[in-house]
Enzyme design. Structure first.
Site, PDB file in Angstrom:
ATOM      1  N   HIS A 207       0.883  -1.173   0.000  1.00  0.00           N
ATOM      2  CA  HIS A 207       0.000   0.000   0.000  1.00  0.00           C
ATOM      3  C   HIS A 207       0.920   1.223   0.000  1.00  0.00           C
ATOM      4  O   HIS A 207       1.481   1.568   1.043  1.00  0.00           O
ATOM      5  CB  HIS A 207      -0.879   0.012   1.249  1.00  0.00           C
ATOM      6  CG  HIS A 207      -1.725  -1.213   1.417  1.00  0.00           C
ATOM      7  ND1 HIS A 207      -3.052  -1.264   1.048  1.00  0.00           N
ATOM      8  CD2 HIS A 207      -1.432  -2.433   1.924  1.00  0.00           C
ATOM      9  CE1 HIS A 207      -3.538  -2.463   1.323  1.00  0.00           C
ATOM     10  NE2 HIS A 207      -2.568  -3.200   1.852  1.00  0.00           N
ATOM     11  N   PHE A 208       1.086   1.862  -1.157  1.00  0.00           N
ATOM     12  CA  PHE A 208       1.990   3.008  -1.251  1.00  0.00           C
ATOM     13  C   PHE A 208       1.269   4.345  -1.097  1.00  0.00           C
ATOM     14  O   PHE A 208       1.880   5.387  -1.209  1.00  0.00           O
ATOM     15  CB  PHE A 208       2.783   2.942  -2.558  1.00  0.00           C
ATOM     16  CG  PHE A 208       3.939   1.963  -2.527  1.00  0.00           C
ATOM     17  CD1 PHE A 208       4.278   1.280  -1.375  1.00  0.00           C
ATOM     18  CD2 PHE A 208       4.696   1.728  -3.670  1.00  0.00           C
ATOM     19  CE1 PHE A 208       5.345   0.374  -1.350  1.00  0.00           C
ATOM     20  CE2 PHE A 208       5.764   0.833  -3.656  1.00  0.00           C
ATOM     21  CZ  PHE A 208       6.091   0.163  -2.499  1.00  0.00           C
ATOM     22  N   ARG A 209      -0.067   4.297  -0.878  1.00  0.00           N
ATOM     23  CA  ARG A 209      -0.844   5.437  -0.380  1.00  0.00           C
ATOM     24  C   ARG A 209      -1.116   6.555  -1.389  1.00  0.00           C
ATOM     25  O   ARG A 209      -1.644   7.598  -0.991  1.00  0.00           O
ATOM     26  CB  ARG A 209      -0.166   6.047   0.858  1.00  0.00           C
ATOM     27  CG  ARG A 209       0.082   5.082   1.999  1.00  0.00           C
ATOM     28  CD  ARG A 209      -1.182   4.403   2.450  1.00  0.00           C
ATOM     29  NE  ARG A 209      -1.041   3.706   3.726  1.00  0.00           N
ATOM     30  CZ  ARG A 209      -1.899   2.806   4.163  1.00  0.00           C
ATOM     31  NH1 ARG A 209      -2.957   2.478   3.438  1.00  0.00           N
ATOM     32  NH2 ARG A 209      -1.737   2.225   5.326  1.00  0.00           N
TER      33      ARG A 209
ATOM     34  N   ASN B  55      -6.963   0.320  -2.319  1.00  0.00           N
ATOM     35  CA  ASN B  55      -7.679   1.130  -1.323  1.00  0.00           C
ATOM     36  C   ASN B  55      -6.973   2.459  -1.061  1.00  0.00           C
ATOM     37  O   ASN B  55      -6.550   2.784   0.039  1.00  0.00           O
ATOM     38  CB  ASN B  55      -7.901   0.348  -0.027  1.00  0.00           C
ATOM     39  CG  ASN B  55      -6.639  -0.253   0.550  1.00  0.00           C
ATOM     40  OD1 ASN B  55      -5.722  -0.620  -0.171  1.00  0.00           O
ATOM     41  ND2 ASN B  55      -6.587  -0.371   1.861  1.00  0.00           N
TER      42      ASN B  55
ATOM     43  N   HIS C  51      -8.520 -10.405   1.254  1.00  0.00           N
ATOM     44  CA  HIS C  51      -8.246 -10.186   2.678  1.00  0.00           C
ATOM     45  C   HIS C  51      -9.379 -10.859   3.427  1.00  0.00           C
ATOM     46  O   HIS C  51     -10.541 -10.490   3.270  1.00  0.00           O
ATOM     47  CB  HIS C  51      -8.218  -8.679   2.982  1.00  0.00           C
ATOM     48  CG  HIS C  51      -7.986  -8.362   4.429  1.00  0.00           C
ATOM     49  ND1 HIS C  51      -7.044  -7.447   4.827  1.00  0.00           N
ATOM     50  CD2 HIS C  51      -8.559  -8.819   5.579  1.00  0.00           C
ATOM     51  CE1 HIS C  51      -7.054  -7.355   6.157  1.00  0.00           C
ATOM     52  NE2 HIS C  51      -7.973  -8.186   6.626  1.00  0.00           N
TER      53      HIS C  51
ATOM     54  N   HIS D  89      -1.919 -12.632   3.305  1.00  0.00           N
ATOM     55  CA  HIS D  89      -1.475 -12.555   4.702  1.00  0.00           C
ATOM     56  C   HIS D  89      -2.183 -13.520   5.656  1.00  0.00           C
ATOM     57  O   HIS D  89      -2.857 -13.118   6.608  1.00  0.00           O
ATOM     58  CB  HIS D  89      -1.532 -11.130   5.238  1.00  0.00           C
ATOM     59  CG  HIS D  89      -2.765 -10.326   4.914  1.00  0.00           C
ATOM     60  ND1 HIS D  89      -4.036 -10.833   5.011  1.00  0.00           N
ATOM     61  CD2 HIS D  89      -2.905  -9.033   4.509  1.00  0.00           C
ATOM     62  CE1 HIS D  89      -4.903  -9.882   4.686  1.00  0.00           C
ATOM     63  NE2 HIS D  89      -4.243  -8.791   4.374  1.00  0.00           N
TER      64      HIS D  89
ATOM     65  N   ASP E 221       2.936  -6.606   2.770  1.00  0.00           N
ATOM     66  CA  ASP E 221       1.758  -5.825   3.155  1.00  0.00           C
ATOM     67  C   ASP E 221       2.190  -4.473   3.708  1.00  0.00           C
ATOM     68  O   ASP E 221       1.613  -3.956   4.669  1.00  0.00           O
ATOM     69  CB  ASP E 221       0.881  -6.577   4.158  1.00  0.00           C
ATOM     70  CG  ASP E 221      -0.496  -5.928   4.350  1.00  0.00           C
ATOM     71  OD1 ASP E 221      -0.898  -5.126   3.486  1.00  0.00           O
ATOM     72  OD2 ASP E 221      -1.150  -6.207   5.363  1.00  0.00           O
TER      73      ASP E 221
ATOM     74  N   HIS F 146       1.646   4.426   8.089  1.00  0.00           N
ATOM     75  CA  HIS F 146       0.843   5.483   8.709  1.00  0.00           C
ATOM     76  C   HIS F 146       1.811   6.431   9.414  1.00  0.00           C
ATOM     77  O   HIS F 146       2.926   6.038   9.761  1.00  0.00           O
ATOM     78  CB  HIS F 146      -0.137   4.905   9.728  1.00  0.00           C
ATOM     79  CG  HIS F 146      -1.133   3.955   9.153  1.00  0.00           C
ATOM     80  ND1 HIS F 146      -2.212   4.367   8.422  1.00  0.00           N
ATOM     81  CD2 HIS F 146      -1.207   2.601   9.195  1.00  0.00           C
ATOM     82  CE1 HIS F 146      -2.925   3.316   8.041  1.00  0.00           C
ATOM     83  NE2 HIS F 146      -2.329   2.222   8.488  1.00  0.00           N
TER      84      HIS F 146
END
Length: 448
Positions: A65-67, A97, A181, A239, A313, A317
């Site tokens: 997740h590189f945002r 996401n 997931h 995961h 994964d 944050h």
């Protein structure tokens, strides 16, 4: 312009279950020759003497997740892909996401455009499924997109796919690999209510694996597998975090013939519930880090090939966000920079061989996702290579953490091994904590 030529000498090449001392000739983007001894053709060759060091195919991380877009205060494709190549990851598959979510072809193309400009590692993206975007899913080009991602638990926005009819329609309507997931939301909600009533928002962090329990994981994983068997869909369970779930998977077929596969993440192989009192929210992931017994059973399933892939994964944050009380602290943490050093530490502890690490991080993702000409050290393949010194200790500190968020659950850990060089498509992209301005990365393509 002359084609770039690089010669790596005296390397301990780790590939397809063997370690052999070889020279590797790279011309342009590709490996053109592997032999016991190769002499340079002319004076324009860049020569690296890798004597005493191992050369691995770059890791293909199938879950990050590189945002970007929308959450770039946490990280972005530029910062996190740089951290990735420092951690031995030369290709990544990023999750949908973001904000906005990658649930339309237009939003998918926007992300490809960002990565083309800024990524240091090769890239592809998962397309996100929702309760109402089946028609968009049908438009996805399987040669350009890694697969489909469904949140059957722990989703953001509207990405929880909780309509059984829609779920079956998606499983029945696509040839794309479906990654899931798996955590049962009803079970988690019920557990959370018990602890919220007792503690309010400030639930002690060690209750996280009890709230997001073994039962929640197993219920969801088993349902997804049952649906895949019913519809014939190609299912990949992300995961896996419990020993109980490992019994749902088989090693009776070679990976290329499996219809149902599984991944384990580095944090579930490294940490256990005994670490919550020390690490707190910094090891708060979904699914939760669970018991030492679970950790041992995950490793066992990885080694006997019931679990097929190791991933990170990676989900950064900010420090401020993570320091909130339990119900406000988001789950997830940064991992790509420390992926291969952590796995090699498990090698030093006699938990796993280097050959098996390469199989689970490079060969198997290439097989599973049908990635073209990557994941191996072979003539005719892209030169995505990582040079590793197994005896060059370093300690993870604030000043050498490369994630935009600036922290790591491994802070204070001393690793015995370090990545000294990373080549992406034949170009030297990283060397001993130094990056090069030229971007060598390419969009991944798939042989489907």
């Amino acid at each position: 312009m002359n084609e770039r030529v690089t010669l790596i000498k005296n390397a301990k090449v780790v590939n397809e279950g063997t370690i052999e001392t070889r020279d590797i000739l790279i011309e342009g983007e590709f490996i053109t020759k592997i032999a016991e001894s190769i002499s340079p053709k002319n004076g324009d060759v860049l020569i690296f003497d890798a004597e005493g060091r191992h050369v691995l195919p770059g890791m293909i991380d199938d879950q990050v997740h590189f945002r970007e877009p929308g959450l770039t205060h946490k990280g972005n494709i530029e910062t996190e892909s740089r951290a990735a190549i420092a951690g031995g990851i030369t290709s990544f598959i990023e999750m949908p996401n973001t904000v906005p979510q990658t649930t339309t072809i237009d939003k998918l193309n926007d992300k490809f455009a960002i990565a083309k400009k800024t990524s240091s590692a090769n890239y592809s993206f998962m397309f996100g499924g929702t309760n109402d975007n089946l028609e968009e899913i049908k438009k996805v080009d399987p040669k350009q997109v890694a697969g489909l991602k469904l949140f059957l638990g722990s989703s953001t926005g509207n990405m929880l796919v909780d309509n059984p009819e829609v779920l079956e329609a998606i499983f029945s309507s696509t040839d794309l690999l479906i990654s899931v997931h798996c955590e049962d939301e009803a079970t988690i909600k019920k557990n959370l209510e018990v602890y919220t009533e007792r503690y309010g928002d400030d639930i002690p962090m060690h209750f996280h694996p009890i709230i997001r329990s073994e039962e929640a994981c197993y219920i969801s994983s088993s349902k997804a597998i049952e649906l895949a068997k019913k519809t014939g869909a190609r299912l990949h369970v992300f995961h896996v975090s419990t020993g109980k779930e490992t019994k749902l998977f088989s090693n009776k077929l070679p990976l290329k013939d499996k219809k149902i596969t599984a991944e384990v993440c580095i944090h579930h192989l490294w940490f256990s519930d005994k670490d919550y009192d020390n690490k707190g929210s910094f090891i708060k992931w979904n699914p939760a880090v669970k018991s030492e017994k679970d950790r041992d059973q995950l490793l066992k399933a990885l080694l006997d090939d019931r679990i097929d892939i190791i991933a990170t994964d990676h989900a950064p944050h900010t420090l401020e966000e993570k320091q909130n009380v339990y119900t406000k602290a988001p789950s997830g943490g940064p991992l790509v920079q420390h992926a291969m050093p952590a796995l090699l530490e498990l090698y030093h502890r006699d938990k796993i061989s280097i050959e098996k690490i390469v199989e689970k991080t490079s060969h198997n993702p290439a097989i599973l996702f049908q990635v073209e000409k990557r994941g191996y050290i072979k003539e005719g393949y892209y030169a995505d290579l990582v040079i590793v010194d197994l005896n060059s200790p370093w300690t993870v500190k604030k000043d050498n953490i490369l994630y935009k968020c600036g922290w790591s659950p491994f802070e204070g850990t001393t690793f015995k091994s370090r990545i000294t060089h990373t080549f992406v498509n034949g170009g030297l992209a990283y060397k001993n904590f130094k990056f090069y301005d030229t971007k060598f990365a390419k969009q991944l393509t798939f042989n489907r």
